[in-house]
Design a protein around this motif. Structure first.
Motif, PDB file in Angstrom:
ATOM      1  N   TYR A  58       0.841  -1.209   0.000  1.00 32.52           N
ATOM      2  CA  TYR A  58       0.000   0.000   0.000  1.00 32.52           C
ATOM      3  C   TYR A  58       0.877   1.260   0.000  1.00 32.52           C
ATOM      4  CZ  TYR A  58      -3.075   3.674   1.711  1.00 32.52           C
ATOM      5  OH  TYR A  58      -3.737   4.851   1.870  1.00 32.52           O
ATOM      6  N   PHE A 108       0.493   2.574  -3.871  1.00 39.32           N
ATOM      7  CA  PHE A 108      -0.656   3.483  -3.874  1.00 39.32           C
ATOM      8  C   PHE A 108      -0.231   4.855  -3.346  1.00 39.32           C
ATOM      9  CE2 PHE A 108      -2.527  -0.720  -3.920  1.00 39.32           C
ATOM     10  CZ  PHE A 108      -3.497  -0.589  -4.891  1.00 39.32           C
ATOM     11  N   LEU A 144      -2.114   9.365 -11.818  1.00 38.46           N
ATOM     12  CA  LEU A 144      -2.816   8.347 -11.027  1.00 38.46           C
ATOM     13  C   LEU A 144      -4.290   8.283 -11.429  1.00 38.46           C
ATOM     14  CD1 LEU A 144      -1.464   8.981  -7.389  1.00 38.46           C
ATOM     15  CD2 LEU A 144      -0.668   7.292  -9.039  1.00 38.46           C
ATOM     16  N   VAL A 168      -6.908   5.424  -7.235  1.00 35.03           N
ATOM     17  CA  VAL A 168      -5.560   5.365  -6.648  1.00 35.03           C
ATOM     18  C   VAL A 168      -5.189   6.733  -6.074  1.00 35.03           C
ATOM     19  CG1 VAL A 168      -3.121   4.851  -7.106  1.00 35.03           C
ATOM     20  CG2 VAL A 168      -4.888   3.531  -8.256  1.00 35.03           C
ATOM     21  N   SER A 169      -5.637   7.774  -6.761  1.00 30.66           N
ATOM     22  CA  SER A 169      -5.344   9.138  -6.309  1.00 30.66           C
ATOM     23  C   SER A 169      -5.959   9.391  -4.925  1.00 30.66           C
ATOM     24  CB  SER A 169      -5.898  10.125  -7.334  1.00 30.66           C
ATOM     25  OG  SER A 169      -5.553  11.416  -6.963  1.00 30.66           O
ATOM     26  N   SER A 215      -4.013   7.499  -2.372  1.00 31.87           N
ATOM     27  CA  SER A 215      -2.668   8.056  -2.155  1.00 31.87           C
ATOM     28  C   SER A 215      -2.694   9.274  -1.229  1.00 31.87           C
ATOM     29  CB  SER A 215      -2.012   8.418  -3.494  1.00 31.87           C
ATOM     30  OG  SER A 215      -2.550   9.613  -3.990  1.00 31.87           O
ATOM     31  N   ASN A 253      -2.139   8.266   2.299  1.00 24.45           N
ATOM     32  CA  ASN A 253      -0.952   7.428   2.414  1.00 24.45           C
ATOM     33  C   ASN A 253       0.226   8.275   2.922  1.00 24.45           C
ATOM     34  OD1 ASN A 253       1.329   5.832   1.871  1.00 24.45           O
ATOM     35  ND2 ASN A 253       0.341   4.852   0.111  1.00 24.45           N
ATOM     36  N   ILE A 313      -1.704  -6.109  -8.124  1.00 21.07           N
ATOM     37  CA  ILE A 313      -1.339  -4.694  -7.920  1.00 21.07           C
ATOM     38  C   ILE A 313      -0.083  -4.349  -8.726  1.00 21.07           C
ATOM     39  CG2 ILE A 313      -0.503  -3.019  -6.203  1.00 21.07           C
ATOM     40  CD1 ILE A 313      -2.417  -4.432  -4.196  1.00 21.07           C
ATOM     41  N   VAL A 373      -1.440  -1.889 -11.409  1.00 22.75           N
ATOM     42  CA  VAL A 373      -1.189  -0.531 -10.891  1.00 22.75           C
ATOM     43  C   VAL A 373       0.234  -0.110 -11.272  1.00 22.75           C
ATOM     44  CG1 VAL A 373      -1.118   0.967  -8.849  1.00 22.75           C
ATOM     45  CG2 VAL A 373      -2.838  -0.844  -8.990  1.00 22.75           C
TER      46      VAL A 373
END
Lengths: 246, 256
Positions: free
Chosen positions: A175, A179, A189, A193-194, A197, A200, B38, B42
């Protein structure tokens, strides 16, 4: 001189446990060098249209090492709870439970910051940072370490098996790395995902560090990192505290 | 009088036991599967947007690397299993079972490789499909390469498990070995882009050989026959070393 119930004793004990095996510290630095010197240089040779990509991802390598070191705090706590069954003994020592829990989290932050200091120095040299900005870099490492220590203590407080603890550790690492903006800019992104993030700590830590290259400290980047670090530390504290009640 | 079981049936029992051990670790299976997706959808997708090299598709390149790094990661687990058995004193019990120690060593290394291959088999099919080469030859050929690599990695992992005595140290060393074998290779970036001083080491890496051979099968990227020799050498060395160390331990070497 520190009193017998001073948190210094708790922190000192955690430092002794952590630094008892210096081989581990060497391995962590080797990991950092592989991340930076092999993956960093190889990816930067591949990615040429985004300025100096090597400098872009360099702080991420150190933050990954910080993640590994921070999770050692959780691992120590997990071993005390599950393997060695020494938590009950530790709780009989003349410290308040809350003070004990906070001291453990604080020592995790400190020892991670110290472990990653060689890496922080390497990045500071690459970024040509002044000494005051290097100190800000250390602060960024410390805040990030706090966030991950919080996560690791939550994992240690909940996991009943090593398998579960290591799975949570790996999930947190994935993660934090994938991410976030450790490898890619926020502008590319996807929306989902944005959003992730933004919550994060890696994103804010790596962006804060990159920003030091400009010679100024952007509080707008440090503030979310501090907020996340405090929130995760407090969550870690709550979970750890819960394991102390019978 | 009942006949003693054949070597093949003993091997099967050992492999089956290792398979069951892995299946009983659902968290590991779920998390590694998640990481694979992922990495692929990703990381590789986003980095592909950043790579601007004409005629080079990073997603396709990385897709093979993702399978290779996943099988490497799973094959490394056999060492952790042996380490745990040693710590729990289970190894002594296993020694008392009615078959030779060499068969036991061989079976464990094979068990590590077989379970890694079974776990990664659907991933390989997905990658072959995504890369537009879902043919029996490409998939079966890739399975052979993955199996050979997993056997060597199992040997390396068993070697480390038998050499290292401290649990914390073992955990960190295994993580570093996994990182080094994958990163110092052409699994996630082409050999040409790796720093010149690292290239010789990356060129002889078994992970590079396995990745290049699978890319030949799935992407049609040309490679040399020497990759096969390198991969075979790696398996021979670490399979042999793992066996020697495990054998020494089984024979009452230096248990602590």
């Amino acid at each position: 001189m520190a009193g017998s119930n001073s948190p210094i004793h708790v922190i000192e004990r955690d430092f002794r446990v952590f630094f008892a095996d210096r081989f581990l510290l060497v391995i962590m630095f080797v990991n950092f060098m592989i991340d930076l010197g092999v993956s960093g240089l190889s990816l930067s040779a591949l990615i040429t249209g985004y300025g100096n990509y090597f400098l872009y991802i360099a702080p991420g390598a150190n933050l990954v090492t910080a993640t590994v070191a921070s999770f050692q705090s959780g691992r120590d706590i997990w071993r005390e709870r599950i393997i060695h069954d020494t938590q009950s003994y530790l709780l009989t020592l003349p410290f308040g439970k809350s003070r004990f829990a906070f001291s453990r989290l604080f020592s995790g932050m400190l020892r991670t910051t110290l472990t990653t200091m060689p890496g922080t120095i390497v990045i500071a040299v690459l970024y040509h940072l002044s000494f005051p900005l290097f100190l800000v870099g250390m602060l960024i490492m410390m805040l990030f370490s706090g966030a991950v220590c919080g996560l690791s203590v939550v994992a240690a407080s909940m996991a009943s098996s090593l398998e579960l603890f290591t799975t949570v550790r790996s999930t947190a690492q994935v993660y934090l790395s994938f991410f976030s903006t450790q490898f890619y800019p926020a502008s590319i992104l996807p929306p989902a995902v944005s959003i992730l993030s933004n919550f994060n700590p890696m994103t804010w830590a790596v962006e804060s560090f990159r920003d030091l290259q400009s010679g100024v400290v952007d509080v707008a980047l440090l503030a979310p990192l501090t907020g996340l670090a405090l929130a995760l530390l407090f969550t870690g504290y709550l979970f750890y505290r819960r394991t102390m009640e019978y | 009088m009942s006949q003693s079981p054949s070597a093949l049936s003993i091997l099967w029992v050992l492999i089956e036991r290792d398979l069951r051990t892995l299946v009983k670790s659902p968290w590991i299976l779920i998390s590694r599967t998640m990481f694979f997706f992922i990495q692929l959808f990703v990381f590789a997708t986003l980095v592909n947007k950043l790579v601007n090299i004409p005629g080079f598709n990073y997603f396709e390149f990385y897709s093979v690397g993702a399978v290779v790094s996943t099988i490497t990661s799973i094959a490394f687990i056999i060492g952790a299993d042996l380490f745990e058995e040693e710590e729990l004193g289970l190894l002594d019990y296993l020694l008392s079972l009615p078959f030779g120690h060499s068969l036991f060593v061989f079976g464990r290394a094979l068990g590590g490789a077989v379970r890694a291959l079974i776990y990664c088999a659907p991933m390989m099919i997905l990658v072959a499909y995504l890369d537009g080469m879902l043919t029996p030859t490409a998939v079966l050929g890739s399975y052979v390469v993955l199996f050979v690599l997993a056997t060597g990695i199992s040997g390396l992992s068993i070697t480390l498990a038998m050499v290292i005595r401290n649990e914390n140290r073992f955990d960190v060393v295994i993580a570093m070995a996994e990182l080094a074998t994958v990163r110092v290779s052409a699994a996630i970036y082409p050999l040409y882009y790796i720093p010149k001083v690292i290239q010789p080491a990356a060129a002889v890496s078994p992970v590079t050989s396995a990745s290049d051979l699978i890319r030949l099968l799935v992407l049609g990227t040309p490679t040399g026959a020497y990759e096969l020799v390198e991969l075979a050498l790696f398996v021979a060395i670490f399979f042999g070393l793992g066996s020697v160390f495990l054998f020494r331990k089984l024979e009452g070497g230096r248990f602590e």
